[in-house]
Design a protein around this motif. Structure first.
Motif, mmCIF file in Angstrom:
data_model
loop_
_atom_site.group_PDB
_atom_site.id
_atom_site.type_symbol
_atom_site.label_atom_id
_atom_site.label_comp_id
_atom_site.label_asym_id
_atom_site.label_seq_id
_atom_site.Cartn_x
_atom_site.Cartn_y
_atom_site.Cartn_z
ATOM 1 N N MET A 14 2.944 2.255 -13.293
ATOM 2 C CA MET A 14 3.616 1.423 -12.337
ATOM 3 C C MET A 14 4.961 1.140 -12.696
ATOM 4 O O MET A 14 6.031 1.391 -11.630
ATOM 5 N N ARG A 15 5.509 1.001 -14.048
ATOM 6 C CA ARG A 15 6.508 0.752 -14.512
ATOM 7 C C ARG A 15 7.576 2.062 -14.513
ATOM 8 O O ARG A 15 8.882 2.178 -14.034
ATOM 9 N N ARG A 16 7.029 3.212 -14.818
ATOM 10 C CA ARG A 16 7.686 4.360 -14.894
ATOM 11 C C ARG A 16 8.016 4.863 -13.412
ATOM 12 O O ARG A 16 9.315 5.541 -13.580
ATOM 13 N N LEU A 17 7.252 4.542 -12.460
ATOM 14 C CA LEU A 17 7.775 4.704 -11.114
ATOM 15 C C LEU A 17 8.213 3.774 -10.323
ATOM 16 O O LEU A 17 8.750 3.829 -9.179
ATOM 17 N N ARG A 18 8.669 2.677 -11.048
ATOM 18 C CA ARG A 18 9.513 1.514 -10.740
ATOM 19 C C ARG A 18 8.889 1.090 -9.276
ATOM 20 O O ARG A 18 9.242 0.711 -8.384
ATOM 21 N N ILE A 19 7.369 0.749 -9.657
ATOM 22 C CA ILE A 19 6.574 0.212 -8.381
ATOM 23 C C ILE A 19 6.879 -1.161 -8.341
ATOM 24 O O ILE A 19 6.638 -1.948 -9.458
ATOM 25 N N LYS A 20 7.256 -1.713 -7.160
ATOM 26 C CA LYS A 20 7.450 -3.215 -7.200
ATOM 27 C C LYS A 20 6.295 -4.063 -7.013
ATOM 28 O O LYS A 20 5.248 -3.833 -5.989
ATOM 29 N N SER A 21 5.875 -4.805 -7.767
ATOM 30 C CA SER A 21 4.673 -5.676 -7.838
ATOM 31 C C SER A 21 4.790 -6.859 -8.599
ATOM 32 O O SER A 21 5.358 -6.840 -9.613
ATOM 33 N N LEU A 80 -0.057 7.170 -6.397
ATOM 34 C CA LEU A 80 -1.069 8.048 -6.319
ATOM 35 C C LEU A 80 -0.645 9.579 -6.151
ATOM 36 O O LEU A 80 -1.194 10.419 -6.778
ATOM 37 N N SER A 81 0.356 9.644 -5.244
ATOM 38 C CA SER A 81 0.813 10.943 -5.145
ATOM 39 C C SER A 81 1.860 11.650 -5.943
ATOM 40 O O SER A 81 2.382 12.700 -5.801
ATOM 41 N N ALA A 82 2.112 10.768 -6.873
ATOM 42 C CA ALA A 82 3.364 11.298 -7.867
ATOM 43 C C ALA A 82 2.930 12.488 -8.738
ATOM 44 O O ALA A 82 1.783 12.441 -9.218
ATOM 45 N N ARG A 83 3.904 13.371 -8.803
ATOM 46 C CA ARG A 83 3.668 14.563 -9.802
ATOM 47 C C ARG A 83 3.462 14.166 -11.105
ATOM 48 O O ARG A 83 4.319 13.374 -11.552
ATOM 49 N N THR A 84 2.708 14.690 -11.800
ATOM 50 C CA THR A 84 2.535 14.376 -13.415
ATOM 51 C C THR A 84 2.210 15.801 -14.167
ATOM 52 O O THR A 84 2.086 16.819 -13.409
ATOM 53 N N TRP A 116 0.880 -1.202 -0.063
ATOM 54 C CA TRP A 116 -0.046 -0.098 -0.101
ATOM 55 C C TRP A 116 0.918 1.104 -0.010
ATOM 56 O O TRP A 116 0.615 2.253 -0.701
ATOM 57 N N SER A 117 1.955 1.040 0.648
ATOM 58 C CA SER A 117 2.931 2.262 0.537
ATOM 59 C C SER A 117 3.348 2.595 -0.862
ATOM 60 O O SER A 117 3.528 3.725 -1.355
ATOM 61 N N GLU A 118 3.544 1.599 -1.724
ATOM 62 C CA GLU A 118 3.934 1.834 -3.137
ATOM 63 C C GLU A 118 2.757 2.433 -3.822
ATOM 64 O O GLU A 118 2.826 3.160 -4.629
ATOM 65 N N VAL A 119 1.436 1.843 -3.601
ATOM 66 C CA VAL A 119 0.152 2.428 -4.029
ATOM 67 C C VAL A 119 0.110 3.995 -3.629
ATOM 68 O O VAL A 119 -0.188 4.841 -4.679
ATOM 69 N N ARG A 120 0.348 4.332 -2.594
ATOM 70 C CA ARG A 120 0.208 5.912 -2.275
ATOM 71 C C ARG A 120 1.343 6.560 -3.071
ATOM 72 O O ARG A 120 1.210 7.823 -3.232
#
Length: 368
Positions: A300-307, A192-196, A185-189
Protein backbone atom coordinates in the motif's frame (compact mmCIF):
# COMPACT_ATOMS: atom_id res chain seq x y z
CA UNK A 1 30.11 -15.76 10.74
CA UNK A 2 28.87 -19.34 11.15
CA UNK A 3 32.45 -20.52 11.71
CA UNK A 4 32.83 -17.91 14.43
CA UNK A 5 29.50 -18.99 15.93
CA UNK A 6 30.68 -22.59 16.13
CA UNK A 7 33.99 -21.52 17.65
CA UNK A 8 32.50 -19.23 20.28
CA UNK A 9 29.77 -21.70 21.21
CA UNK A 10 32.54 -24.27 21.71
CA UNK A 11 30.53 -27.17 20.28
CA UNK A 12 31.66 -30.15 18.25
CA UNK A 13 28.17 -31.53 17.52
CA UNK A 14 24.67 -30.13 17.23
CA UNK A 15 23.16 -30.51 20.66
CA UNK A 16 20.22 -28.45 21.99
CA UNK A 17 21.39 -25.04 23.19
CA UNK A 18 19.35 -22.26 24.75
CA UNK A 19 19.39 -18.51 24.09
CA UNK A 20 21.32 -17.76 27.28
CA UNK A 21 24.28 -19.81 26.00
CA UNK A 22 24.12 -17.91 22.71
CA UNK A 23 24.14 -14.57 24.51
CA UNK A 24 27.17 -15.59 26.59
CA UNK A 25 28.95 -16.64 23.39
CA UNK A 26 28.15 -13.28 21.80
CA UNK A 27 29.89 -11.53 24.71
CA UNK A 28 33.00 -13.57 24.00
CA UNK A 29 32.74 -12.78 20.30
CA UNK A 30 32.62 -9.03 20.95
CA UNK A 31 35.99 -9.22 22.72
CA UNK A 32 37.68 -10.95 19.74
CA UNK A 33 39.74 -8.37 17.82
CA UNK A 34 39.31 -8.23 14.07
CA UNK A 35 39.54 -5.69 11.27
CA UNK A 36 36.33 -7.07 9.72
CA UNK A 37 34.23 -5.62 12.53
CA UNK A 38 33.40 -1.99 11.79
CA UNK A 39 29.99 -1.83 13.45
CA UNK A 40 29.22 -0.84 17.01
CA UNK A 41 29.55 -3.35 19.85
CA UNK A 42 25.76 -3.61 20.08
CA UNK A 43 25.50 -4.25 16.33
CA UNK A 44 28.19 -6.92 16.45
CA UNK A 45 26.49 -8.71 19.33
CA UNK A 46 23.09 -8.57 17.60
CA UNK A 47 24.50 -9.93 14.33
CA UNK A 48 26.19 -12.81 16.12
CA UNK A 49 23.11 -13.67 18.19
CA UNK A 50 20.64 -13.55 15.29
CA UNK A 51 22.93 -15.67 13.09
CA UNK A 52 23.49 -18.25 15.82
CA UNK A 53 19.81 -18.53 16.73
CA UNK A 54 18.72 -18.84 13.09
CA UNK A 55 21.31 -21.56 12.48
CA UNK A 56 20.36 -23.52 15.60
CA UNK A 57 16.64 -23.21 14.79
CA UNK A 58 17.26 -24.45 11.24
CA UNK A 59 18.87 -27.60 12.66
CA UNK A 60 16.16 -27.96 15.36
CA UNK A 61 18.89 -27.49 17.97
CA UNK A 62 17.54 -24.36 19.67
CA UNK A 63 16.36 -25.37 23.14
CA UNK A 64 13.20 -23.66 24.33
CA UNK A 65 13.78 -21.89 27.63
CA UNK A 66 11.43 -22.76 30.45
CA UNK A 67 8.78 -20.05 30.80
CA UNK A 68 8.99 -17.91 33.94
CA UNK A 69 6.74 -18.87 36.82
CA UNK A 70 3.63 -16.66 36.63
CA UNK A 71 2.53 -14.69 39.70
CA UNK A 72 -0.09 -16.38 41.88
CA UNK A 73 0.68 -19.85 40.56
CA UNK A 74 -1.97 -21.35 38.32
CA UNK A 75 -4.36 -18.36 38.27
CA UNK A 76 -3.16 -17.02 34.92
CA UNK A 77 -2.64 -20.40 33.15
CA UNK A 78 -6.10 -21.63 34.20
CA UNK A 79 -7.73 -18.38 33.08
CA UNK A 80 -5.98 -18.44 29.69
CA UNK A 81 -7.06 -22.04 29.19
CA UNK A 82 -10.61 -20.96 29.98
CA UNK A 83 -10.74 -18.09 27.45
CA UNK A 84 -9.02 -20.20 24.78
CA UNK A 85 -11.15 -23.33 25.15
CA UNK A 86 -14.47 -22.52 26.82
CA UNK A 87 -14.82 -19.08 25.25
CA UNK A 88 -13.37 -20.17 21.85
CA UNK A 89 -11.52 -16.88 21.43
CA UNK A 90 -9.14 -16.35 18.52
CA UNK A 91 -5.39 -16.75 19.18
CA UNK A 92 -4.88 -13.00 18.74
CA UNK A 93 -7.59 -12.23 21.33
CA UNK A 94 -6.13 -14.78 23.74
CA UNK A 95 -2.70 -13.14 23.40
CA UNK A 96 -4.27 -9.76 24.18
CA UNK A 97 -6.03 -11.09 27.28
CA UNK A 98 -2.85 -12.84 28.38
CA UNK A 99 -0.77 -9.68 28.07
CA UNK A 100 -3.22 -7.50 30.01
CA UNK A 101 -3.90 -10.06 32.75
CA UNK A 102 -0.22 -10.90 33.28
CA UNK A 103 0.72 -7.22 33.58
CA UNK A 104 -1.93 -6.67 36.21
CA UNK A 105 -0.91 -9.76 38.19
CA UNK A 106 2.76 -8.72 38.16
CA UNK A 107 1.69 -5.33 39.50
CA UNK A 108 -0.66 -6.84 42.08
CA UNK A 109 1.81 -9.32 43.58
CA UNK A 110 3.86 -6.40 44.89
CA UNK A 111 0.83 -5.45 46.98
CA UNK A 112 -0.54 -8.76 48.16
CA UNK A 113 1.21 -12.07 48.51
CA UNK A 114 -2.01 -14.04 48.14
CA UNK A 115 -4.46 -13.64 45.28
CA UNK A 116 -7.55 -13.91 47.47
CA UNK A 117 -6.51 -10.69 49.25
CA UNK A 118 -7.00 -8.60 46.12
CA UNK A 119 -10.00 -6.27 46.20
CA UNK A 120 -11.81 -3.55 44.29
CA UNK A 121 -9.51 -0.87 45.70
CA UNK A 122 -6.50 -2.54 44.10
CA UNK A 123 -8.20 -2.62 40.71
CA UNK A 124 -9.18 1.05 40.94
CA UNK A 125 -5.63 1.98 41.92
CA UNK A 126 -4.23 0.00 38.98
CA UNK A 127 -6.59 1.69 36.50
CA UNK A 128 -5.71 5.08 37.98
CA UNK A 129 -2.01 4.32 37.50
CA UNK A 130 -2.65 3.58 33.83
CA UNK A 131 -4.40 6.92 33.41
CA UNK A 132 -1.51 8.74 35.09
CA UNK A 133 0.90 6.93 32.78
CA UNK A 134 -0.93 8.42 29.79
CA UNK A 135 -2.60 5.26 28.51
CA UNK A 136 -5.32 5.87 25.93
CA UNK A 137 -8.99 5.40 26.90
CA UNK A 138 -9.35 2.51 24.45
CA UNK A 139 -6.57 0.56 26.16
CA UNK A 140 -7.99 1.26 29.61
CA UNK A 141 -11.37 -0.03 28.38
CA UNK A 142 -9.64 -3.23 27.25
CA UNK A 143 -7.98 -3.56 30.67
CA UNK A 144 -11.31 -3.16 32.46
CA UNK A 145 -12.97 -5.71 30.18
CA UNK A 146 -10.15 -8.21 30.75
CA UNK A 147 -10.09 -7.74 34.52
CA UNK A 148 -13.85 -8.15 34.70
CA UNK A 149 -13.51 -11.40 32.78
CA UNK A 150 -10.56 -12.52 34.94
CA UNK A 151 -12.30 -11.93 38.26
CA UNK A 152 -15.55 -13.37 36.97
CA UNK A 153 -13.62 -16.56 36.25
CA UNK A 154 -11.86 -16.62 39.63
CA UNK A 155 -15.17 -16.04 41.42
CA UNK A 156 -16.68 -19.03 39.63
CA UNK A 157 -13.76 -21.12 40.90
CA UNK A 158 -14.12 -19.80 44.44
CA UNK A 159 -10.67 -18.19 44.40
CA UNK A 160 -12.06 -14.72 45.09
CA UNK A 161 -14.42 -14.31 48.06
CA UNK A 162 -16.33 -11.20 46.96
CA UNK A 163 -18.07 -10.18 43.74
CA UNK A 164 -15.28 -7.95 42.51
CA UNK A 165 -16.09 -8.34 38.84
CA UNK A 166 -19.47 -6.61 39.10
CA UNK A 167 -17.78 -3.47 40.40
CA UNK A 168 -15.53 -3.09 37.35
CA UNK A 169 -17.38 -0.67 35.09
CA UNK A 170 -16.26 0.53 31.67
CA UNK A 171 -17.74 2.32 28.71
CA UNK A 172 -17.45 0.57 25.38
CA UNK A 173 -16.08 2.76 22.60
CA UNK A 174 -18.53 3.35 19.71
CA UNK A 175 -18.56 0.39 17.32
CA UNK A 176 -19.47 2.48 14.30
CA UNK A 177 -16.96 4.99 12.98
CA UNK A 178 -18.38 7.50 10.48
CA UNK A 179 -15.04 7.58 8.69
CA UNK A 180 -13.90 4.71 6.45
CA UNK A 181 -10.98 2.67 7.79
CA UNK A 182 -9.83 1.25 4.46
CA UNK A 183 -8.90 2.68 1.07
CA UNK A 184 -11.47 3.45 -1.62
CA UNK A 185 -12.30 0.49 -3.85
CA UNK A 186 -10.72 2.22 -6.85
CA UNK A 187 -7.47 2.34 -4.88
CA UNK A 188 -7.82 -1.33 -3.97
CA UNK A 189 -8.30 -2.25 -7.63
CA UNK A 190 -5.27 -0.16 -8.56
CA UNK A 191 -3.22 -2.05 -6.00
CA UNK A 192 -4.44 -5.45 -7.21
CA UNK A 193 -3.76 -4.66 -10.87
CA UNK A 194 -0.32 -3.11 -10.34
CA UNK A 195 2.55 -4.74 -12.19
CA UNK A 196 5.04 -6.61 -10.05
CA UNK A 197 8.14 -8.72 -10.52
CA UNK A 198 8.30 -12.51 -10.59
CA UNK A 199 10.17 -12.63 -7.30
CA UNK A 200 8.73 -15.13 -4.78
CA UNK A 201 7.98 -12.28 -2.37
CA UNK A 202 5.88 -10.42 -4.96
CA UNK A 203 4.07 -13.55 -6.13
CA UNK A 204 3.16 -14.39 -2.55
CA UNK A 205 2.05 -10.81 -1.92
CA UNK A 206 -0.18 -10.83 -5.02
CA UNK A 207 -2.05 -13.91 -3.81
CA UNK A 208 -2.25 -12.68 -0.21
CA UNK A 209 -3.73 -9.32 -1.24
CA UNK A 210 -6.53 -11.01 -3.19
CA UNK A 211 -7.62 -13.07 -0.20
CA UNK A 212 -7.85 -9.95 1.94
CA UNK A 213 -9.46 -7.65 -0.62
CA UNK A 214 -11.80 -9.93 -2.60
CA UNK A 215 -12.89 -12.24 0.22
CA UNK A 216 -12.35 -9.96 3.23
CA UNK A 217 -10.55 -12.66 5.23
CA UNK A 218 -8.85 -12.05 8.56
CA UNK A 219 -5.08 -12.41 8.84
CA UNK A 220 -5.35 -15.55 11.02
CA UNK A 221 -7.66 -17.14 8.42
CA UNK A 222 -5.18 -16.52 5.60
CA UNK A 223 -2.26 -17.69 7.73
CA UNK A 224 -4.14 -20.92 8.53
CA UNK A 225 -4.98 -21.82 4.93
CA UNK A 226 -3.65 -25.25 3.96
CA UNK A 227 -2.70 -26.65 0.59
CA UNK A 228 -5.50 -29.17 1.04
CA UNK A 229 -8.03 -26.34 1.45
CA UNK A 230 -7.76 -25.51 -2.26
CA UNK A 231 -10.00 -27.70 -4.42
CA UNK A 232 -8.80 -27.12 -7.99
CA UNK A 233 -11.37 -29.52 -9.44
CA UNK A 234 -14.34 -27.70 -7.94
CA UNK A 235 -12.52 -24.34 -8.14
CA UNK A 236 -13.29 -23.60 -4.48
CA UNK A 237 -11.36 -23.13 -1.25
CA UNK A 238 -12.30 -23.72 2.39
CA UNK A 239 -11.79 -21.25 5.22
CA UNK A 240 -11.80 -22.02 8.94
CA UNK A 241 -13.29 -18.96 10.56
CA UNK A 242 -11.26 -17.44 13.38
CA UNK A 243 -14.39 -16.68 15.38
CA UNK A 244 -16.93 -19.40 16.03
CA UNK A 245 -14.87 -22.23 14.54
CA UNK A 246 -17.12 -22.58 11.47
CA UNK A 247 -15.91 -23.47 7.97
CA UNK A 248 -16.98 -21.83 4.72
CA UNK A 249 -16.37 -22.57 1.06
CA UNK A 250 -15.78 -19.86 -1.53
CA UNK A 251 -15.52 -19.98 -5.31
CA UNK A 252 -12.14 -19.16 -6.80
CA UNK A 253 -12.44 -16.47 -9.48
CA UNK A 254 -10.17 -16.54 -12.52
CA UNK A 255 -8.19 -13.59 -11.18
CA UNK A 256 -7.52 -15.35 -7.89
CA UNK A 257 -6.79 -18.70 -9.57
CA UNK A 258 -4.15 -17.06 -11.78
CA UNK A 259 -2.37 -15.50 -8.78
CA UNK A 260 -2.53 -18.70 -6.72
CA UNK A 261 -1.17 -20.80 -9.56
CA UNK A 262 1.71 -18.36 -10.16
CA UNK A 263 2.64 -18.49 -6.49
CA UNK A 264 2.48 -22.30 -6.30
CA UNK A 265 4.47 -22.91 -9.48
CA UNK A 266 7.09 -20.16 -9.24
CA UNK A 267 6.98 -18.48 -5.85
CA UNK A 268 6.32 -21.11 -3.18
CA UNK A 269 9.45 -22.98 -2.05
CA UNK A 270 9.41 -26.77 -2.06
CA UNK A 271 8.47 -27.61 1.48
CA UNK A 272 6.62 -30.23 3.50
CA UNK A 273 4.85 -27.45 5.42
CA UNK A 274 1.08 -28.02 4.95
CA UNK A 275 0.25 -24.30 4.98
CA UNK A 276 -0.46 -22.58 1.69
CA UNK A 277 1.57 -19.44 2.44
CA UNK A 278 5.01 -20.16 3.86
CA UNK A 279 8.10 -18.15 4.73
CA UNK A 280 10.59 -17.23 2.03
CA UNK A 281 13.56 -18.70 3.88
CA UNK A 282 14.11 -22.01 5.69
CA UNK A 283 13.05 -23.46 7.98
CA UNK A 284 9.82 -23.10 6.00
CA UNK A 285 6.73 -22.55 8.15
CA UNK A 286 3.42 -20.75 8.00
CA UNK A 287 3.64 -17.03 7.26
CA UNK A 288 2.98 -15.25 10.55
CA UNK A 289 0.15 -12.76 11.06
CA UNK A 290 2.62 -9.91 11.54
CA UNK A 291 4.32 -10.77 8.25
CA UNK A 292 0.98 -10.70 6.44
CA UNK A 293 0.27 -7.26 7.84
CA UNK A 294 3.70 -6.07 6.68
CA UNK A 295 3.07 -7.48 3.18
CA UNK A 296 -0.14 -5.48 2.87
CA UNK A 297 1.24 -2.30 4.43
CA UNK A 298 4.39 -2.35 2.30
CA UNK A 299 2.45 -2.76 -0.95
CA UNK A 300 0.00 0.00 0.00
CA UNK A 301 2.78 2.44 0.87
CA UNK A 302 4.87 1.56 -2.18
CA UNK A 303 1.94 2.38 -4.46
CA UNK A 304 1.00 5.44 -2.37
CA UNK A 305 -2.45 4.05 -1.64
CA UNK A 306 -4.43 6.55 0.42
CA UNK A 307 -5.91 4.89 3.48
CA UNK A 308 -6.54 5.73 7.17
CA UNK A 309 -5.10 2.32 8.09
CA UNK A 310 -2.36 0.27 6.46
CA UNK A 311 -3.21 -3.26 7.50
CA UNK A 312 -5.00 -6.43 6.46
CA UNK A 313 -8.12 -5.25 8.27
CA UNK A 314 -8.18 -2.10 6.14
CA UNK A 315 -8.80 -4.26 3.06
CA UNK A 316 -11.51 -6.17 4.92
CA UNK A 317 -13.23 -2.85 5.60
CA UNK A 318 -12.88 -1.86 1.94
CA UNK A 319 -14.41 -5.17 0.85
CA UNK A 320 -17.37 -4.75 3.22
CA UNK A 321 -17.95 -1.14 2.20
CA UNK A 322 -17.89 -2.04 -1.49
CA UNK A 323 -20.43 -4.80 -0.93
CA UNK A 324 -22.69 -2.34 0.85
CA UNK A 325 -22.33 0.16 -1.98
CA UNK A 326 -23.24 -2.61 -4.45
CA UNK A 327 -26.58 -3.06 -2.63
CA UNK A 328 -25.73 -6.48 -1.23
CA UNK A 329 -28.10 -7.35 1.68
CA UNK A 330 -26.53 -6.99 5.09
CA UNK A 331 -27.30 -10.59 6.08
CA UNK A 332 -25.44 -11.75 2.96
CA UNK A 333 -22.46 -9.59 3.89
CA UNK A 334 -22.49 -10.87 7.46
CA UNK A 335 -22.36 -14.46 6.21
CA UNK A 336 -19.74 -13.65 3.58
CA UNK A 337 -17.39 -12.05 6.14
CA UNK A 338 -17.96 -14.78 8.74
CA UNK A 339 -19.87 -12.64 11.24
CA UNK A 340 -22.27 -14.26 13.68
CA UNK A 341 -25.01 -11.66 13.11
CA UNK A 342 -25.93 -8.58 11.10
CA UNK A 343 -25.04 -6.22 13.93
CA UNK A 344 -21.35 -6.56 13.18
CA UNK A 345 -21.91 -5.25 9.66
CA UNK A 346 -22.96 -1.96 11.25
CA UNK A 347 -19.26 -1.29 11.84
CA UNK A 348 -18.87 -0.75 8.10
CA UNK A 349 -22.32 0.74 7.41
CA UNK A 350 -21.51 4.24 8.63
CA UNK A 351 -18.90 4.70 5.90
CA UNK A 352 -21.11 3.38 3.10
CA UNK A 353 -23.43 5.50 1.00
CA UNK A 354 -25.77 2.59 0.33
CA UNK A 355 -25.65 0.76 3.64
CA UNK A 356 -29.37 0.35 4.17
CA UNK A 357 -30.52 -0.67 0.71
CA UNK A 358 -31.49 -4.34 0.59
CA UNK A 359 -31.51 -5.47 -3.04
CA UNK A 360 -29.81 -7.86 -5.48
CA UNK A 361 -27.98 -11.10 -4.90
CA UNK A 362 -24.31 -11.40 -4.07
CA UNK A 363 -21.87 -12.11 -6.91
CA UNK A 364 -18.11 -11.98 -7.03
CA UNK A 365 -18.40 -10.26 -10.41
CA UNK A 366 -19.73 -7.21 -8.59
CA UNK A 367 -16.33 -6.70 -7.04
CA UNK A 368 -14.64 -6.01 -10.35
Amino acid sequence: MLLNVVGCLEISSLTPMNRLAVQEASKRWVKVPGCHRKASVAGISTAFTSTAIAWLRFHHALAIDAPPIPPYGNVLPEYIRFVADAKSMTPATVRGYTSIASRFLRWAINRHEYFENLGSTDILDYIASLSLAGMKPGYITSVCRTLRSLFGFTESRGWTPSLISTGIHFRNPPRSDPNPKGPAWSEVRRMLSARTSNKPSDLRANAVLLFFAIYGLRSVEVSSLLLSDIDWTEETFTVRRAKGGRTQRFPISSEVAFALNNYLVTGRPKSECPNFFVTLRPPFRSTAHASLRCIVANRMRRLRIKSPLYSTHALRHSCATELLDKDVPMNEIAHFLGHQNNRSVGIYAKSSKASLRQVADFSLSGLR
